[in-house]
Scaffold this motif. Structure first.
Motif, mmCIF file in Angstrom:
data_model
loop_
_atom_site.group_PDB
_atom_site.id
_atom_site.type_symbol
_atom_site.label_atom_id
_atom_site.label_comp_id
_atom_site.label_asym_id
_atom_site.label_seq_id
_atom_site.Cartn_x
_atom_site.Cartn_y
_atom_site.Cartn_z
ATOM 1 N N THR A 137 76.105 -48.491 -0.158
ATOM 2 C CA THR A 137 76.269 -47.081 -0.504
ATOM 3 C C THR A 137 77.565 -46.944 -1.289
ATOM 4 O O THR A 137 78.568 -47.580 -0.957
ATOM 5 C CB THR A 137 76.330 -46.192 0.756
ATOM 6 O OG1 THR A 137 77.377 -46.678 1.599
ATOM 7 C CG2 THR A 137 75.026 -46.242 1.510
ATOM 8 N N PRO A 138 77.556 -46.165 -2.337
ATOM 9 C CA PRO A 138 78.772 -46.034 -3.143
ATOM 10 C C PRO A 138 79.874 -45.310 -2.365
ATOM 11 O O PRO A 138 79.613 -44.474 -1.498
ATOM 12 C CB PRO A 138 78.318 -45.211 -4.351
ATOM 13 C CG PRO A 138 77.082 -44.513 -3.908
ATOM 14 C CD PRO A 138 76.455 -45.378 -2.854
ATOM 15 N N ILE A 139 81.083 -45.665 -2.687
ATOM 16 C CA ILE A 139 82.245 -45.036 -2.050
ATOM 17 C C ILE A 139 82.421 -43.648 -2.652
ATOM 18 O O ILE A 139 82.340 -43.466 -3.864
ATOM 19 C CB ILE A 139 83.496 -45.896 -2.284
ATOM 20 C CG1 ILE A 139 83.340 -47.243 -1.590
ATOM 21 C CG2 ILE A 139 84.735 -45.186 -1.776
ATOM 22 C CD1 ILE A 139 84.472 -48.198 -1.861
ATOM 23 N N GLN A 140 82.657 -42.695 -1.788
ATOM 24 C CA GLN A 140 82.889 -41.318 -2.250
ATOM 25 C C GLN A 140 84.381 -41.031 -2.153
ATOM 26 O O GLN A 140 84.960 -41.083 -1.074
ATOM 27 C CB GLN A 140 82.113 -40.326 -1.403
ATOM 28 C CG GLN A 140 80.615 -40.489 -1.503
ATOM 29 C CD GLN A 140 79.878 -39.540 -0.572
ATOM 30 O OE1 GLN A 140 80.479 -38.855 0.235
ATOM 31 N NE2 GLN A 140 78.572 -39.524 -0.683
ATOM 32 N N ILE A 141 84.969 -40.759 -3.308
ATOM 33 C CA ILE A 141 86.401 -40.487 -3.350
ATOM 34 C C ILE A 141 86.595 -39.056 -3.831
ATOM 35 O O ILE A 141 86.099 -38.673 -4.883
ATOM 36 C CB ILE A 141 87.123 -41.464 -4.298
ATOM 37 C CG1 ILE A 141 86.940 -42.901 -3.800
ATOM 38 C CG2 ILE A 141 88.600 -41.116 -4.403
ATOM 39 C CD1 ILE A 141 87.506 -43.936 -4.732
ATOM 40 N N GLU A 142 87.306 -38.309 -3.032
ATOM 41 C CA GLU A 142 87.653 -36.936 -3.413
ATOM 42 C C GLU A 142 89.172 -36.839 -3.465
ATOM 43 O O GLU A 142 89.863 -37.355 -2.596
ATOM 44 C CB GLU A 142 87.118 -35.929 -2.398
ATOM 45 C CG GLU A 142 85.616 -35.858 -2.334
ATOM 46 C CD GLU A 142 85.135 -34.893 -1.252
ATOM 47 O OE1 GLU A 142 85.980 -34.189 -0.662
ATOM 48 O OE2 GLU A 142 83.933 -34.880 -0.995
ATOM 49 N N TYR A 143 89.670 -36.191 -4.488
ATOM 50 C CA TYR A 143 91.118 -36.014 -4.625
ATOM 51 C C TYR A 143 91.419 -34.536 -4.760
ATOM 52 O O TYR A 143 90.856 -33.847 -5.609
ATOM 53 C CB TYR A 143 91.634 -36.761 -5.865
ATOM 54 C CG TYR A 143 93.091 -36.508 -6.122
ATOM 55 C CD1 TYR A 143 94.059 -36.993 -5.258
ATOM 56 C CD2 TYR A 143 93.503 -35.765 -7.219
ATOM 57 C CE1 TYR A 143 95.396 -36.756 -5.489
ATOM 58 C CE2 TYR A 143 94.837 -35.525 -7.457
ATOM 59 C CZ TYR A 143 95.778 -36.026 -6.591
ATOM 60 O OH TYR A 143 97.104 -35.780 -6.818
ATOM 61 N N ARG A 144 92.269 -34.067 -3.860
ATOM 62 C CA ARG A 144 92.717 -32.681 -3.956
ATOM 63 C C ARG A 144 94.133 -32.710 -4.514
ATOM 64 O O ARG A 144 95.017 -33.348 -3.956
ATOM 65 C CB ARG A 144 92.689 -32.003 -2.592
ATOM 66 C CG ARG A 144 92.900 -30.496 -2.730
ATOM 67 C CD ARG A 144 92.808 -29.813 -1.402
ATOM 68 N NE ARG A 144 93.992 -30.142 -0.632
ATOM 69 C CZ ARG A 144 94.044 -30.186 0.677
ATOM 70 N NH1 ARG A 144 92.981 -29.949 1.381
ATOM 71 N NH2 ARG A 144 95.156 -30.486 1.302
ATOM 72 N N GLU A 145 94.295 -32.051 -5.625
ATOM 73 C CA GLU A 145 95.555 -32.103 -6.341
ATOM 74 C C GLU A 145 96.650 -31.382 -5.567
ATOM 75 O O GLU A 145 96.422 -30.333 -4.968
ATOM 76 C CB GLU A 145 95.345 -31.430 -7.701
ATOM 77 C CG GLU A 145 96.415 -31.714 -8.701
ATOM 78 C CD GLU A 145 96.041 -31.161 -10.053
ATOM 79 O OE1 GLU A 145 96.655 -30.145 -10.446
ATOM 80 O OE2 GLU A 145 95.133 -31.709 -10.683
ATOM 81 N N GLY A 146 97.820 -31.956 -5.569
ATOM 82 C CA GLY A 146 98.964 -31.315 -4.929
ATOM 83 C C GLY A 146 99.527 -30.219 -5.809
ATOM 84 O O GLY A 146 99.267 -30.159 -7.018
ATOM 85 N N THR A 147 100.289 -29.334 -5.218
ATOM 86 C CA THR A 147 100.880 -28.236 -5.979
ATOM 87 C C THR A 147 102.375 -28.183 -5.725
ATOM 88 O O THR A 147 102.854 -28.593 -4.669
ATOM 89 C CB THR A 147 100.270 -26.876 -5.583
ATOM 90 O OG1 THR A 147 100.483 -26.662 -4.183
ATOM 91 C CG2 THR A 147 98.791 -26.827 -5.892
ATOM 92 N N THR A 148 103.091 -27.707 -6.703
ATOM 93 C CA THR A 148 104.523 -27.471 -6.577
ATOM 94 C C THR A 148 104.778 -26.027 -6.961
ATOM 95 O O THR A 148 104.362 -25.579 -8.027
ATOM 96 C CB THR A 148 105.320 -28.411 -7.498
ATOM 97 O OG1 THR A 148 105.000 -29.756 -7.155
ATOM 98 C CG2 THR A 148 106.799 -28.199 -7.341
#
Length: 187
Positions: A137-148
């Motif tokens: 099964t393919p790896i699921q990568i989610e990225y939530r961008e940080g904020t400043t």
């Protein structure tokens, strides 16, 4: 001769002593408020799955599970039964053709001593009897961008003025002097 009145006048003189004033300026640094939310990775994966199905190989080795083996025997017995009937019909036809040599009862039935074999209870042997399946099964990568978040507030400059010395005085007072003419008092 005429007598004249003399008027002597002195103007008023003011004295002013002034020193320069001083400015004092100060600018406080801006107030900063910095808050950050870090970025976040979310990685989901399931382990690869290896499936090996060798049921057909076991069926070819030893017949497999009893239910499948019994089904193969049962379906094979029907074929053996039909072959047996066909063999008996052939024997009967040979006995009926008594006029041909070699169709005696002893020759037709005397040589038929074999017991019909049991049907094949094993499955067919093949190189492809083992099924191997590898599921990834393919790896699921989610990225939530940080904020400043940066909030800057400028502070107003602070300006102060220090007055210099100021001294005002009279250096000379004004005056008016009237001098009458000399009178001849002799008469």
């Amino acid at each position: 001769m005429q007598a004249m009145i003399q008027i002597r006048q002195k103007p008023a003189l003011l004295g002013i002593e002034a020193g320069l004033g001083e400015y004092s300026m100060r600018q406080p640094r801006a107030s900063l408020s910095i808050s950050t939310t870090p970025g976040q990775f979310n990685i989901q994966h399931t382990n690869p799955r290896l499936t090996v199905d060798q049921s057909r190989a076991w069926a070819a080795y030893n017949g497999g599970p009893p239910l499948e083996m019994n089904q193969r025997i049962y379906s094979g017995i029907r074929e053996i039964f039909l072959q047996g009937i066909a063999h008996r019909v052939e024997q009967g036809n040979r006995i009926a053709a008594i006029h041909q040599p070699g169709n005696t009862i002893a020759e037709v039935y005397g040589r038929d001593t074999g017991i019909p074999p049991l049907p094949e209870f094993r499955g067919p042997a093949s190189v492809d009897n083992v099924d191997i399946r590898f599921d990834i099964t393919p790896i699921q990568i989610e990225y939530r961008e940080g904020t400043t978040d940066i909030q800057a507030q400028a502070n107003p400059p602070e300006v102060e003025y220090h007055r210099g010395k100021l001294n005002i005085y009279m250096r000379q007072y004004q005056s008016v002097e009237i001098i009458p003419p000399e009178l001849d008092t002799q008469i």
